[in-house]
Design a protein around this motif. Structure first.
Motif, mmCIF file in Angstrom:
data_model
loop_
_atom_site.group_PDB
_atom_site.id
_atom_site.type_symbol
_atom_site.label_atom_id
_atom_site.label_comp_id
_atom_site.label_asym_id
_atom_site.label_seq_id
_atom_site.Cartn_x
_atom_site.Cartn_y
_atom_site.Cartn_z
ATOM 1 N N GLY B 176 0.705 -1.466 0.162
ATOM 2 C CA GLY B 176 0.051 0.377 0.232
ATOM 3 C C GLY B 176 0.900 0.741 0.147
ATOM 4 N N PHE B 177 0.045 2.066 -0.362
ATOM 5 C CA PHE B 177 0.914 3.628 -0.900
ATOM 6 C C PHE B 177 2.129 3.336 -1.826
ATOM 7 N N ILE B 178 3.544 2.300 -1.139
ATOM 8 C CA ILE B 178 4.568 2.209 -1.763
ATOM 9 C C ILE B 178 4.476 1.964 -3.558
ATOM 10 N N LEU B 179 3.485 1.115 -3.778
ATOM 11 C CA LEU B 179 3.315 1.101 -5.183
ATOM 12 C C LEU B 179 1.767 1.614 -5.326
ATOM 13 N N SER B 180 0.879 1.434 -4.781
ATOM 14 C CA SER B 180 -0.627 1.435 -4.767
ATOM 15 C C SER B 180 -0.185 3.848 -5.399
ATOM 16 N N HIS B 181 0.596 3.791 -4.957
ATOM 17 C CA HIS B 181 0.640 5.929 -4.909
ATOM 18 C C HIS B 181 1.581 6.182 -5.630
ATOM 19 N N THR B 182 1.985 5.323 -6.370
ATOM 20 C CA THR B 182 3.695 6.284 -6.461
ATOM 21 C C THR B 182 3.704 5.846 -7.832
ATOM 22 N N MET B 183 4.521 6.604 -9.120
ATOM 23 C CA MET B 183 4.535 6.839 -10.193
ATOM 24 C C MET B 183 5.620 5.622 -11.380
ATOM 25 N N GLU B 184 5.383 5.179 -11.956
ATOM 26 C CA GLU B 184 6.539 4.093 -12.588
ATOM 27 C C GLU B 184 6.104 4.455 -13.886
ATOM 28 N N GLN B 185 7.037 3.793 -14.482
ATOM 29 C CA GLN B 185 7.279 3.982 -16.221
ATOM 30 C C GLN B 185 6.907 2.146 -16.517
ATOM 31 N N LEU B 186 6.030 1.755 -17.416
ATOM 32 C CA LEU B 186 5.765 0.994 -17.647
ATOM 33 C C LEU B 186 5.472 0.609 -19.158
ATOM 34 N N LEU B 187 5.400 -0.646 -19.385
ATOM 35 C CA LEU B 187 4.863 -0.890 -20.560
ATOM 36 C C LEU B 187 3.819 -2.445 -20.250
ATOM 37 N N LEU B 188 3.279 -1.012 -21.558
ATOM 38 C CA LEU B 188 1.538 -1.520 -21.008
ATOM 39 C C LEU B 188 0.402 -2.771 -22.060
ATOM 40 N N PRO B 189 0.463 -3.637 -22.019
ATOM 41 C CA PRO B 189 0.328 -4.830 -23.204
ATOM 42 C C PRO B 189 -1.031 -4.496 -23.706
ATOM 43 N N SER B 190 -1.023 -4.369 -25.016
ATOM 44 C CA SER B 190 -2.626 -4.050 -25.735
ATOM 45 C C SER B 190 -3.480 -5.144 -24.701
ATOM 46 N N GLN B 191 -5.000 -4.594 -25.813
ATOM 47 C CA GLN B 191 -5.872 -5.715 -25.755
ATOM 48 C C GLN B 191 -5.314 -7.102 -26.635
ATOM 49 N N ARG B 192 -4.607 -7.289 -27.774
ATOM 50 C CA ARG B 192 -5.007 -7.757 -28.502
ATOM 51 C C ARG B 192 -4.077 -8.850 -28.101
#
Lengths: 287, 390
Positions: B176-192
């Protein structure tokens, strides 16, 4: 009026109810009205046992047993699941006892009613925790003996007015019924079936061991509950006001109802007088 | 169509809040029903999901229930009627769900739930602590702990993939907070891409008037025993299946995971073991210590239920000292992870000295300097008592 009752049984023989059980008789007839396209959600209550133990089931419609406090929430999930899949024409019905409705299940009931979830919530009210052996619930009438109100000498608490609580949520349908009046009972289930939104039916459900009556007396005493005004048959009209659906030519004295049952043995005469006045006052309110 | 255009047909690189990353992970899995109640620090997850449902980006029935118990119960109804479902919670919300957690696994209903780890009162405390989920270890749910938002997003997809094959629910944990409330650059997979990995949920039986069945009926001892035994047996197979899932996932998405993930362990004299975001802090400390010439390593525990004892034994049998950093404690016993490790190594002839460190309850901050201090003084740590640091 003679109801055209289907011969199909959705609650089959071989179930585990006591003789004279009002709940199983009510459920049998309710399912006959709702028909085979019905999913039943069942929290802990007598019917959890009556339905039969794995691998048997006395239900020939889909049945989901759920934890005590969660019936209305589970039914919400069932309905939304059907909606998400685009399935129409299926009735979802909760079948809960007084504990699962008046007490432990009240929060989930209120939540589902307030969200206007689309299902029928039926409370079969046998006026105590009968599955665990006749302990007082908030549906237990004043002056009734139970194993946790052993003396039966004090009037204790008034029965919780669950109808008023549900009414405050502006449900799509609200009624009381009693299988001793089968035409009225089945007409109300039919109306509930044909509406959508949150629908609530409160059934008085005789329990021979809990009420200390003979099994053969169950329907007779259920009838007395109505004739004395103890359990008036009500229905919400189009203006969402409750009206009586049955008015006897003359109301019988409540003593007739109390004296027929062992559970009210502790009632003193002045208690009965008091309860007579209370009953008259409540009936008058329904005009 | 709109959603496809917005998020593109291909993986994209995004900067986002941990909670939003999780919401996107959920969106990509297309749950037909979402039921949730807000609780800090989980709230952003369900807020983002409700926005997605509102805009039509996610086609889902969203039930705004009146309690966490109803949140999970509504999921039970929804899954029983044949729909993939989702909920998220934290702390007291998870505790309130406890009864239904048992019911879910006993009913063999698949579900993925995210739990944002948070302390339980009294006293009130909203900060990170893993006591909430660790104290649900016996309810028959799989438990995955994540170090990063990327890992959480990926774990949700993997969790649905697994849950619906083994018909058991999966809890995905973020700190909680440490991951939920901080920003991170990530790779978002596509729906396909996710659709190709995760097939639609098609249960063999569900609440179906055309094929009526009774679910969760009373069962006498013999049947009850057999049904519970079947859950235990399924848990035994879950590790293997999940490992297959990791391999498939790595093949498609290029990111690989394990039940336990070693970091600089090969020659390490002191190895830390922990679950969740704390691993990130330990990594920094390990890097510093390695530069100074100290042989320190880390084993990140991703899978907690089923407990990957065999994998840990293979990895740590030659290690001299294992310092377990617990963000939870079982009062009167020891740190929760430490207990599990001690049990796992009990039959081994060659086993590390296991030090039980209770750290960072109620969000008490842990710095790399603290980890460094523990590493350098590991030999002085009591081998029998729980060591409370902080």
């Amino acid at each position: 009026m003679l109801w055209n009752v289907t011969t199909t049984e959705y609650l089959t023989s071989g179930h585990m109810a006591c003789p004279g059980c009002g709940a199983s008789l009510s459920l049998r007839h309710a399912l006959k009205v709702l028909g085979g396209q019905t999913i039943v959600v069942l929290p802990a209550c007598c019917m959890s046992i009556i339905a039969g133990a794995f691998p048997s089931s006395a239900f020939s419609v889909p049945l989901l047993h759920v934890p005590f406090a969660t019936a209305a929430a589970c039914a919400s999930g069932v309905r939304r699941s059907l909606l998400a899949q685009g399935k129409k024409g299926v009735s979802v019905m909760v079948w809960a006892g007084d504990g699962g409705t008046f007490d432990i299940g009240l929060q989930a009931l209120s939540g589902a009613a307030e969200r206007h979830e689309d299902f029928i919530y039926v409370c079969y009210d046998n006026e105590a925790y009968m599955n665990t052996g006749i302990q007082r619930s908030s549906a237990t009438p004043q002056g009734a003996w139970t194993t946790t109100t052993p003396a039966g000498k004090e009037l204790q608490y008034e029965k919780k007015d669950v109808i008023a609580i549900v009414k405050a949520h502006a449900p799509a349908y609200l009624a009381t019924a009693n299988i001793a009046y089968p035409d009225d009972f089945m007409a109300k289930f039919e109306r509930a079936r044909d509406l959508s939104g949150f629908r609530f039916l409160h059934l008085l459900s005789a329990c021979p061991p809990g009420w200390k009556i003979d099994s053969s007396e169950a329907l007779h005493i259920s009838r007395l509950a109505v004739e004395t005004g103890i359990f008036p048959l009500l229905e919400q009209d189009e203006e969402k006001n409750l009206r009586l659906t049955y008015v006897p030519q003359s109301w019988l004295p409540v003593a007739a109802y109390f004296q027929a049952q062992g559970r009210f043995k502790g009632l003193a005469e002045e208690d009965i007088d008091f309860l007579q006045q209370e009953t008259e006052r409540k009936i008058a309110a329904y005009g | 169509m709109q959603a496809e255009l917005k998020h593109g047909a291909r993986e994209s690189r995004e900067m986002m809040l941990g909670s939003d990353a999780i919401a996107h992970g959920v969106r990509l899995c297309r749950p037909a029903v979402i039921s949730a109640y807000p609780i800090t620090p989980q709230t952003h997850i369900i807020e983002t999901l409700s926005e997605m449902v509102d805009t039509g980006e996610l086609q889902s029935q969203f039930i705004k229930v009146e309690s966490e118990m109803s949140a999970i119960a509504a999921c039970l109804g929804a899954v029983s009627a044949g729909s993939r479902s989702f909920t998220a919670t934290s702390s007291h919300g998870l505790a309130m769900m406890h009864e239904i957690l048992h019911w879910f696994s006993g009913a063999r209903m698949p579900l993925v739930m995210v739990n944002a780890n948070r302390a339980l009162g009294a006293p009130w405390n909203i900060w990170c602590d893993q006591s909430d989920s660790m104290s649900q270890r016996d309810v028959g749910w799989l438990q995955l702990y994540c170090e990063t938002a990327q890992e959480a997003l990926d774990s949700i997809i993997l969790a649905y993939w697994l849950s619906e094959q083994i018909m058991l629910p999966v809890m995905v944990m973020i700190d909680g907070f440490i991951l939920s409330h901080t920003m991170e650059q990530l790779l978002l997979p596509s729906q396909r891409e996710v659709d190709a990995f995760l097939p639609p949920y098609r249960p063999a039986i569900f609440l179906d008037p055309e094929n009526p069945k009774t679910f969760c009926a009373a069962a006498a001892a013999d049947n009850f025993y057999q049904l519970k035994k079947a859950i235990a047996a399924t848990m035994e197979t879950a590790e293997t299946l999940l490992a297959e899932g990791y391999a498939l996932f790595a093949g498609r998405f290029g990111r690989s995971y394990g039940h336990v993930e070693p970091y600089c362990c090969d020659d390490a004299e002191v190895v830390f073991c922990c679950a969740g975001a704390l691993s990130g802090t330990v990594r920094v400390a390990v890097d510093q210590l390695r530069q100074e010439g100290h042989r320190i390593g880390l084993v990140k525990l991703r899978l907690f239920r089923p407990f990957p004892g065999a994998a840990l034994i293979r990895l740590l049998a030659g290690t001299k000292r294992l310092v377990v950093l617990n963000r939870s404690v079982s009062f009167g016993a020891a740190g929760t992870i430490a207990q599990e490790l001690r049990a796992a190594f009990y039959r081994e002839d060659c086993r590390p000295q296991i030090h039980d460190v209770i750290i960072s309850l109620g969000g008490k901050e842990v710095f790399p300097a603290t980890i460094r201090e523990i590493a350098l003084r590991a030999a002085e740590l009591s081998p029998t008592e729980s060591i409370w640091i902080g």
